[in-house]
Structures are given as structure tokens and as C-alpha cells.
Design a protein around this motif. Structure first.
Motif, PDB file in Angstrom:
ATOM      1  N   SER A   1       0.844  -1.205   0.000  1.00 46.10           N
ATOM      2  CA  SER A   1       0.000   0.000   0.000  1.00 46.10           C
ATOM      3  C   SER A   1       0.876   1.251   0.000  1.00 46.10           C
ATOM      4  O   SER A   1       2.031   1.217   0.459  1.00 46.10           O
ATOM      5  CB  SER A   1      -0.942   0.015   1.214  1.00 46.10           C
TER       6      SER A   1
ATOM      7  N   PRO B   1      -1.258   8.588  -0.963  1.00 43.36           N
ATOM      8  CA  PRO B   1      -1.396   9.294  -2.248  1.00 43.36           C
ATOM      9  C   PRO B   1      -0.137  10.049  -2.664  1.00 43.36           C
ATOM     10  O   PRO B   1       0.217  10.076  -3.851  1.00 43.36           O
ATOM     11  CB  PRO B   1      -2.567  10.244  -1.998  1.00 43.36           C
TER      12      PRO B   1
ATOM     13  N   ILE C   1      -1.333   1.782 -11.042  1.00 43.37           N
ATOM     14  CA  ILE C   1      -2.610   1.474 -10.392  1.00 43.37           C
ATOM     15  C   ILE C   1      -2.363   0.593  -9.171  1.00 43.37           C
ATOM     16  O   ILE C   1      -1.731  -0.465  -9.275  1.00 43.37           O
ATOM     17  CB  ILE C   1      -3.564   0.746 -11.366  1.00 43.37           C
TER      18      ILE C   1
ATOM     19  N   GLY D   1      -4.221  -0.189  -4.897  1.00 43.35           N
ATOM     20  CA  GLY D   1      -5.477  -0.042  -4.164  1.00 43.35           C
ATOM     21  C   GLY D   1      -5.573  -0.975  -2.991  1.00 43.35           C
ATOM     22  O   GLY D   1      -4.564  -1.461  -2.463  1.00 43.35           O
TER      23      GLY D   1
ATOM     24  N   ARG E   1     -11.177  -0.664  -3.799  1.00 41.28           N
ATOM     25  CA  ARG E   1     -10.836   0.741  -4.039  1.00 41.28           C
ATOM     26  C   ARG E   1      -9.536   0.794  -4.841  1.00 41.28           C
ATOM     27  O   ARG E   1      -8.529   0.216  -4.444  1.00 41.28           O
ATOM     28  CB  ARG E   1     -10.674   1.484  -2.719  1.00 41.28           C
ATOM     29  N   LEU E   2      -9.568   1.485  -5.976  1.00 45.38           N
ATOM     30  CA  LEU E   2      -8.386   1.610  -6.827  1.00 45.38           C
ATOM     31  C   LEU E   2      -7.923   3.064  -6.894  1.00 45.38           C
ATOM     32  O   LEU E   2      -8.741   4.005  -6.888  1.00 45.38           O
ATOM     33  CB  LEU E   2      -8.675   1.111  -8.243  1.00 45.38           C
ATOM     34  N   HIS E   3      -6.610   3.235  -6.975  1.00 43.89           N
ATOM     35  CA  HIS E   3      -5.987   4.551  -7.153  1.00 43.89           C
ATOM     36  C   HIS E   3      -5.203   4.516  -8.463  1.00 43.89           C
ATOM     37  O   HIS E   3      -4.324   3.672  -8.643  1.00 43.89           O
ATOM     38  CB  HIS E   3      -5.043   4.875  -5.999  1.00 43.89           C
TER      39      HIS E   3
ATOM     40  N   CYS F   1      -2.741   6.632 -10.778  1.00 40.18           N
ATOM     41  CA  CYS F   1      -1.856   7.798 -10.826  1.00 40.18           C
ATOM     42  C   CYS F   1      -1.302   7.953 -12.237  1.00 40.18           C
ATOM     43  O   CYS F   1      -0.680   7.029 -12.779  1.00 40.18           O
ATOM     44  CB  CYS F   1      -0.705   7.633  -9.831  1.00 40.18           C
TER      45      CYS F   1
ATOM     46  N   VAL G   1      -4.002  11.871  -9.212  1.00 37.12           N
ATOM     47  CA  VAL G   1      -4.480  10.562  -8.773  1.00 37.12           C
ATOM     48  C   VAL G   1      -6.004  10.544  -8.772  1.00 37.12           C
ATOM     49  O   VAL G   1      -6.652  11.388  -8.129  1.00 37.12           O
ATOM     50  CB  VAL G   1      -3.962  10.217  -7.366  1.00 37.12           C
TER      51      VAL G   1
ATOM     52  N   SER H   1      -9.230   8.155  -7.744  1.00 31.79           N
ATOM     53  CA  SER H   1      -9.587   7.010  -6.908  1.00 31.79           C
ATOM     54  C   SER H   1     -11.081   6.756  -7.006  1.00 31.79           C
ATOM     55  O   SER H   1     -11.872   7.707  -7.071  1.00 31.79           O
ATOM     56  CB  SER H   1      -9.217   7.272  -5.441  1.00 31.79           C
TER      57      SER H   1
ATOM     58  N   SER I   1     -13.136  15.487  -3.701  1.00 40.21           N
ATOM     59  CA  SER I   1     -13.041  14.338  -2.788  1.00 40.21           C
ATOM     60  C   SER I   1     -14.429  13.944  -2.327  1.00 40.21           C
ATOM     61  O   SER I   1     -15.163  14.771  -1.772  1.00 40.21           O
ATOM     62  CB  SER I   1     -12.181  14.687  -1.572  1.00 40.21           C
TER      63      SER I   1
ATOM     64  N   SER J   1     -12.683  10.276  -6.078  1.00 35.32           N
ATOM     65  CA  SER J   1     -11.946  11.511  -5.840  1.00 35.32           C
ATOM     66  C   SER J   1     -10.894  11.711  -6.922  1.00 35.32           C
ATOM     67  O   SER J   1     -10.470  10.759  -7.592  1.00 35.32           O
ATOM     68  CB  SER J   1     -11.280  11.500  -4.458  1.00 35.32           C
TER      69      SER J   1
END
Length: 352
Positions: A84, A87, A103, A105, A118-120, A122, A129, A131, A223, A228
Motif C-alpha cells: 500500500s 497518495p 494502479i 489499491g 478501491r483503486l488509485h 496515478c 491521482v 480514486s 473528494s 476523488s
């Protein structure tokens, strides 16, 4: 003109213009961290990203790098792929992975054999980023969940940051906020009215634009609990130290500073929700969707953020919306493209 010359001209135009929405991107996947603390689910930390990568590669013609390859690339730079990231760490990992997007999450098993993922995402170039959260069944719908999330990711990667959770039918009451002047606002409103969307007057159209500078552009960043979009900075997290030297005045100052950070940093989602609730009550709950549309200085391009006023969540996001023709009135043309796509599951057509 000779046929050969015509053929060469056509090839040049085709290479310059390209096909809308078909830009090839590459994405590097990290792990998906198990938030539950239950070790029985740890095996999914690798299975999920590999499944997403395979689905995106096979169904959406996107080059993907699975976690094993990403880890090898990072080790060559003196880094290692962690489970993990915060951000603000993601841009550095995106650089190390060497892909257009990185990617990562997490996931959390829920009661009733459901799971929240939940995926982030960038983007390496912009360091921004995105999400989002998606929930589905652990057993009966796990493949559907993978395909659904993969489709969301692929759409975002290939279509100028497009994200949309549902269609917005005619009759939906919308409030529009933009950085346009009064006359321009009227031209933006008209396509929505023609399509059957009641437009509430959320800003005056007779005293000039809200702000034509950088402050309005900050509204690009948003957000919510399920989605977000942010530009993480390199600033360290705030720490508030106490010791035997403290006095009452110092303690009050620390408490006030801590309250400020809770309002506008760690607890910003709650602050935003309360602000939107006051906004909704000010219009007597007559707004269904809040549309924020930001235009470039020359009005040739715009970006869009839409918030569902019932649950206060991000429901639609899009960048780089532009007219199909340079001869169109850009404000009216962009308004028409947004209004035309309100009732669809996807956003405005890509820039041609």
C-alpha cells in the motif's frame, strides 16, 4: 492533384487526427492491500491485480505490467513494490514503474459475501491521482466484478479521464457552476433547457464570471466517499507535539491548528458534505445534480465534474471536452456535447 498525392495527404491527416477514444496507453499494476486484517484473504492481494491486468489487456487493447514485472523495474531503481501507498507516494512509484499510469489499491470483505474494492490510478505525466470504489459479490459475481472494474479503468485511461456511474435522465434538476461571463452562461444553459433539464440559477449571470484564474481551476480536484481526483503534494503529514513546556495559550493554538487540519485535510469529505448540504437546503432540496464546468481562457476546452446531491458522491468526471469544429461557438458546442451525453452511461464524445 494526382492520386498518389491524395493518398499521401490522406495518410498524413489520418496520422494527425487519429481515431477518437483509441489512444493506446500502458498501465502498471501494484498490489491490492487486504484492509480486513484477516490473513485468509491475503492471497487476493496478488490475484486481484493480476486479474484486472489480464482483463484490461485482453478486452481493451491496453498494454499492462503485472505486479511481478513492476517490482523488478522498481528494484533496478532502488525501490520495492509495497502492498500500500499514501497518495503522495504514488507519483514517485509511477515514475519508477515507467508506465503511463500506475494502479494500486485495497479491498475489504463485507458481510453477505460482498467485497469493496478501491483503486488509485496515478498518471505519470500529470502526477494526478483518481480514486474510485466499487462493490460486488465475492463468489457468484467475482468475474463480473473484475470485468466491471476493468471497464471503468480502461475507459478512464483511454478517454481523457472519463468516469461516469450512471445516466442522468431528462427532467433531472441541475445546478451549473462555471467560470463563464453572464452572456456566456446563457449560451451554456440553452442546450440543457432544450434537452429537458431544468437549470437552477446557482450563480448570477449579470456580474461577470466567478473567477477566471487559478482559484476556480482548483474545483477540478474533488473528494467524495466513492470517488476523488487529487494532485498529491510532497508536503509531509502534519504532527502536533506536546511537552512539559506547554502552557494554556500554546495548547489553544495547537488545538485550533488541529481543528483546521481536520476540517480541510483529514476530515475534508465531511466538511464538503456539510457545505453541499447547506447548498441543497438553500435551494430547498430542488437540486438533483451539481455540474461544475471549467473552461480554458480561450473557451476552446473544458472539464466537467458532477456531484449527485442525494448521496454527495462524484458521479461524472471528464477532461478535455472540446467542440468538433473550430468554427463552432465553443461555449454553446461544449454545452451541447455535455447535454447530449447526460442520458447515456458515458460522457461526451472524445475530442476529434
Amino acid at each position: 492533384m494526382k492520386p498518389a498525392a491524395l493518398f499521401i495527404t490522406a495518410l498524413v491527416l489520418a496520422s494527425l487526427l487519429g481515431s477518437p477514444g483509441t489512444a493506446r496507453a500502458d498501465a502498471a499494476f501494484g498490489y491490492l492491500h487486504n484492509r480486513s486484517g484477516n490473513g485468509n484473504y491475503d492471497y487476493l492481494e496478488t490475484i486481484f491485480p493480476n486479474s484486472f491486468a489480464s482483463s484490461i489487456s485482453s478486452l481493451h487493447d491496453i498494454v499492462v505490467l503485472k505486479p511481478g514485472i513492476v517490482d523488478e523495474r522498481l528494484k533496478k531503481r532502488g525501490l520495492a513494490l509495497k502492498k500500500s501507498y499514501t497518495p503522495r507516494e504514488l507519483p514517485k512509484i509511477a515514475d519508477g514503474a515507467g508506465a503511463d499510469f500506475f494502479i494500486s489499491g485495497d479491498f475489504l470483505p463485507l458481510p453477505g459475501n460482498r467485497i469493496e474494492i478501491r483503486l488509485h490510478i496515478c498518471e505519470r505525466k500529470t502526477r494526478e491521482v483518481f480514486s474510485f470504489v466499487n462493490t460486488g459479490k465475492m463468489e457468484t459475481e467475482i468475474f463480473r466484478l473484475v470485468e466491471r472494474i476493468s471497464a471503468v479503468v480502461a475507459t478512464y485511461l483511454r478517454q481523457d479521464g472519463l468516469y461516469k456511474t450512471r445516466a442522468i435522465p431528462a427532467g433531472t434538476r441541475v445546478a451549473l457552476i462555471s467560470n463563464l461571463s453572464g452572456k456566456e452562461l446563457n449560451r451554456l444553459y440553452l442546450p440543457f433547457l432544450e434537452k429537458g433539464f431544468p437549470v437552477l440559477c446557482a450563480q448570477n449571470n449579470d456580474i461577470g464570471e466567478i473567477d477566471d484564474g487559478s482559484r476556480f481551476s482548483n474545483l477540478r480536484y474533488i473528494s467524495t466517499r466513492t470517488g476523488s481526483f487529487a494532485a498529491p503534494d510532497d508536503a509531509p503529514e502534519a504532527h502536533f507535539f506536546h511537552g512539559p513546556w506547554n502552557n494554556a495559550g500554546f495548547n489553544r493554538q495547537v488545538d485550533e491548528t488541529g481543528r483546521f487540519f481536520r476540517l480541510y485535510d483529514s476530515g475534508y469529505v465531511e466538511t464538503k458534505d456539510k457545505t453541499l448540504e447547506r447548498f441543497s437546503k438553500g435551494f430547498r432540496d430542488s437540486v438533483d445534480v451539481l455540474l461544475i464546468v471549467g473552461f480554458s481562457e480561450d473557451r476552446r476546452t473544458s472539464w466537467l465534474r458532477a456531484i449527485d446531491m442525494k448521496d454527495r458522491n462524484l458521479m461524472w468526471m471528464r477532461s478535455n471536452i472540446a467542440p468538433d469544429s473550430r468554427f463552432d461557438d465553443p461555449v454553446a458546442a461544449i454545452g451541447q456535447k455535455i447535454a447530449d451525453s447526460m442520458g447515456t452511461d458515458t460522457g461526451p464524445a472524445p475530442v476529434r
